[in-house]
Design an enzyme around this catalytic site. Structure first.
Site, PDB file in Angstrom:
ATOM      1  N   GLY A  54       0.829  -1.210   0.000  1.00 42.52           N
ATOM      2  CA  GLY A  54       0.000   0.000   0.000  1.00 42.52           C
ATOM      3  C   GLY A  54       0.859   1.253   0.000  1.00 42.52           C
ATOM      4  CB  SER A  55       0.108   4.624   1.303  1.00 40.07           C
ATOM      5  OG  SER A  55      -1.196   4.601   0.764  1.00 40.07           O
TER       6      SER A  55
END
Lengths: 187, 625
Positions: free
Chosen positions: B342-343
């Site tokens: 993810g981020s």
């Protein structure tokens, strides 16, 4: 052994020795008479007579040839040497055996000691770590009133700069040299 | 003497008589000493009349023969007995002697201890005793024996009595008696009890290091963790030498085959710090419990070397009682399970874009808030209540964790170049970490990645590929150390008593991937994330910290993104001299408000607080002065 050595005293020499010894005894017992040259009488005379005669038969040794005597002497010496060597070897062997037994036992004892020390060390390490873990777990409990270290609770100090030692070291050798030269002159 | 008697010289009457009567030389000596006696004998001899010399020395010869015969017989008998003892009975006697001399010696430690960087023991061999009872050898009534043993073994008397009645011999009463307990049992002075010592691996820190160190089972076979990965290095040569059933003198130190440098007591030292590990584990467990998460991990790495200072995972187990634990916990999920980062992967992507020259740190990006790729919609996580953010700087893209902004940035990099870069960073390859059962990350097929726009678009915000938490930590370390790909590791090497390294595992030399300028630019952006973005919960007063949150959707078993999330936070500190990387990953935290910023960031913060104290990192202001 002693029988073999006996014939070393030669049969011819014995009476002469005896006679001389008897004379000496007589002179010591009766100095005045011997000096005056009077004939010897009494017990002393008897003694002298007995000694001047041929020795009784039982005192006559078995005649022996000189070669046999020499060989015996050699054998005796050899025997003595061998005996001493044997004794030495026996003592060495006993000592050696004793030493090996001693070393063996010492080694056994030492290794047992080492083992027990190692075991104790191991046990100590384990116990100390268990204790450490227990304390850490106790400290984690909220009831302990302890909290993990936070930057707000600690003071960061800058390590002081190391002093350059060049300045202090330099004078020492220059001072030391004249001091050692002057020391004998002072007193 | 007997032979000389035959010579014609000795046939004179006197000598003949002497020989006849006393032929041995010892008698001749007596003749000189006791002449009267000798005469008497001679007279007696005359009276009896002369004997022939042959006849006279017959008994002497016979006697000598008898004596000689007896002696020879004795020698032969002794020889026969010796041969019998040595050749026939030898093996049996040796065996009997061995049995009599054998004392159950305490076995030597078989495996080297494992210690942390401070020398705290994490795993060590200790002696435990197995207690056997042989009721047929009891000198006292079984009830008395049971009464004595019951409090020591913590087994009720009735049960002990019941066990005694089951068998006559060889009843196992206890498997793991400690040395003190064994001593107490010995002091009872009871017959029919047998204590057998053995070495057992012991983990004083219990569950704290279990997922890293692993455990050794009852048979002494390493089953997990470093115990199995470094089995060869942990095995003691001295133990191997002592294992040979040799003479009592064959102690390890006396064995010339063991080189002294290996016979020295070495320990396997790890790079982990017990204090930090304890804080990390404690905080992690608290976070996992608070959010009802499935599992979690916190890792602290020294980015310059790749050495891990802490690696806490939850759930964990007590390696001393591994048989009571869930088998799935034996694997360290930080290296054995994949997830979509993810981020937290966004800073890496920005570094790639900067490195290839697709963007500059001062570029601007327009964020529409939502993008459509064919059937796929890509939108920001906050699109529902914020909408499109409009024009953003690169730093803002990171600060607000804008997915659309990231798609636009990575759009400037050719798909093939992007893919090559991902491969160059090691995606799809092992990190080389020294923990066992590492799983290799997954990256889409090159053709699929290059030919599909949505693939590089999803990869730009950290989805569509999978890696282990350990690999993400390794990638973040590139940003912290000026662009080098270091090998994460927990093993320092084998050290001796004085703490000097004797052996070190071979590791590849760190390869430069990014330029220091790139990493510095990304770090400054990450600092903005913490100071003024989604990473605010990780702020540490006085310190310059860079970070990035991550909240990724989890793929369900059906292969589609479900409700499950995996939240993470990565932080790098201190920004002025970046060195440490802290990564927290919490899998499936419960609740709507479970994001990287709400779950993982506070956890990272509490770990960093301890880290700066333990590693003596002064606050930025103090350092600037």
């Amino acid at each position: 052994m002693s029988a073999a050595l006996k014939p070393r005293i030669s049969a011819q020499s014995r009476p002469r020795n005896f006679r001389e010894a008897a004379d000496r005894v007589t002179v010591l017992a009766n100095p005045a008479r011997s000096q005056a040259g009077q004939p010897l009488t009494g017990l002393v005379e008897l003694n002298r007579k007995a000694l001047t005669e041929a020795p009784p038969r039982h005192l006559q040794a078995v005649p022996s040839t000189p070669t046999w005597s020499r060989r015996t002497q050699l054998l005796a010496a050899f025997n003595t040497g061998i005996s001493m060597l044997t004794s030495l070897l026996v003592v060495t062997a006993l000592g050696g055996y004793g030493y090996t037994v001693y070393v063996d036992r010492q080694l056994d004892e030492s290794s047992a000691h080492l083992n027990s020390l190692q075991r104790n060390g191991q046990q100590l390490t384990t116990m100390s770590e268990v204790l450490k873990n227990y304390m850490a777990e106790q400290a984690e409990r909220p009831s302990a009133g302890l909290q993990p270290p936070r930057p707000t609770n600690v003071i960061f100090l800058k390590p002081a700069q190391r002093r350059t030692s060049a300045g202090t070291e330099a004078p020492i050798p220059t001072e030391a040299k004249p001091a050692s030269r002057l020391a004998p002159l002072g007193y | 003497m007997a032979s000389s008697a035959d010579s014609p010289f000795l046939k004179k009457p006197l000598l003949r008589k002497q020989l006849k009567k006393q032929p041995l030389w010892g008698k001749r000596l007596r003749r000189h000493r006791h002449p009267n006696k000798q005469r008497q004998t001679q007279r007696q001899g005359r009276g009896q009349g002369p004997r022939s010399p042959v006849k006279s020395h017959q008994p002497t010869r016979l006697r000598a023969l008898i004596v000689w015969g007896l002696l020879m017989l004795g020698i032969v008998a002794l020889g026969v007995r010796l041969a019998h003892l040595q050749l026939v009975q030898g093996p049996t006697l040796t065996q009997i002697a061995r049995q009599q001399q054998f004392t159950p010696d305490v076995p030597r430690p078989a495996r080297r201890p494992i210690v942390d960087r401070e020398g705290n023991v994490l795993a060590v061999d200790r002696i435990i005793y197995t207690l056997y009872a042989h009721p047929q050898l009891f000198q006292k009534a079984p009830a008395e024996v049971a009464e004595g043993l019951s409090p020591l073994l913590e087994i009720p008397q009735d049960e002990l009595l019941n066990r005694f009645s089951q068998q006559k011999s060889g009843i196992q009463l206890s498997l793991d008696l400690s040395q003190e307990a064994a001593e107490r049992v010995r002091n009872l002075r009871l017959d029919g009890l047998e204590l057998l010592p053995q070495q057992q691996r012991f983990y004083p820190q219990q569950s704290l290091f279990a997922p890293i160190v692993g455990f050794v089972n009852v048979e002494g076979v390493p089953q997990a963790g470093l115990e199995s990965a470094f089995e060869k290095e942990l095995l003691m040569e001295a133990a191997a030498a002592a294992a040979v059933p040799a003479a009592p003198l064959a102690a390890g130190s006396l064995n010339p085959t063991v080189p002294p440098e290996l016979a020295a007591p070495l320990k396997l030292q790890l790079t982990l710090d017990s204090r930090l590990q304890r804080v990390a584990q404690q905080e992690l467990q608290a976070t996992v419990d608070r959010h009802g998460a499935k599992r979690g991990t916190v890792m602290v790495m020294d980015a310059q070397t790749g050495a891990l200072l802490a690696l806490a995972t939850s759930p964990t187990y007590d390696p001393n009682r591994y048989y009571e634990s869930d088998i799935t916990t034996f694997r360290n999920w930080a290296v054995s399970d994949l997830y979509e980062p993810g981020s937290t992967f966004k800073p890496i992507n920005i570094a790639i874009a900067l490195e290839v020259g697709a963007i500059t740190p001062d570029d601007g990006i327009y964020d529409e808030g939502r993008l459509q790729f064919g059937e796929w919609t890509i939108q920001n996580s906050d699109f529902s209540h914020v909408g499109g953010r409009g024009p953003l700087s690169i730093t803002d893209v990171l600060k607000y964790s804008s997915n659309v902004g990231m798609v636009h940035i990575m759009d400037r990099v050719r798909s093939a170049t992007y893919f090559d870069w991902l491969q160059r960073l090691g995606l799809g390859r092992s990190t080389g970490v020294d923990l066992p059962s590492e799983v290799v990350g997954q990256l889409k097929d090159r053709d699929q990645f290059v030919n599909s726009d949505v693939e590089s678009a999803t990869a730009s915000f950290g989805q569509g590929f999978a890696l282990t938490p350990m690999q993400l930590l390794q990638l973040q370390a590139i940003l912290a150390n000026g662009g080098k790909l270091v090998t994460p590791h927990v093993v320092q090497g084998l050290v001796d008593d004085k703490g000097s390294l004797r052996w070190q595992p071979d590791r590849p030399t760190p390869q430069p991937v990014f330029s220091p300028e790139t990493t510095q630019a990304v770090l400054e952006m990450m600092e903005a994330v913490v100071s003024d973005g989604t990473g605010k919960p990780a702020q540490l007063p006085g310190y310059r910290v860079g970070g990035k949150t991550g909240t990724a959707q989890k793929v369900t078993e059906a292969g589609v993104y479900g409700n499950g999330r995996i939240t993470s936070f990565v932080s790098i500190l201190p920004i002025e001299a970046p060195r440490y990387v802290v990564l927290a990953v919490i899998d499936e935290p419960f609740g709507d408000n479970a994001y990287g910023s709400t779950v993982a960031a506070p956890l990272v913060k509490s770990v960093m607080e301890s880290l700066v104290v333990i590693q003596r990192i002064p606050p930025a202001q103090a350092a600037a002065q």
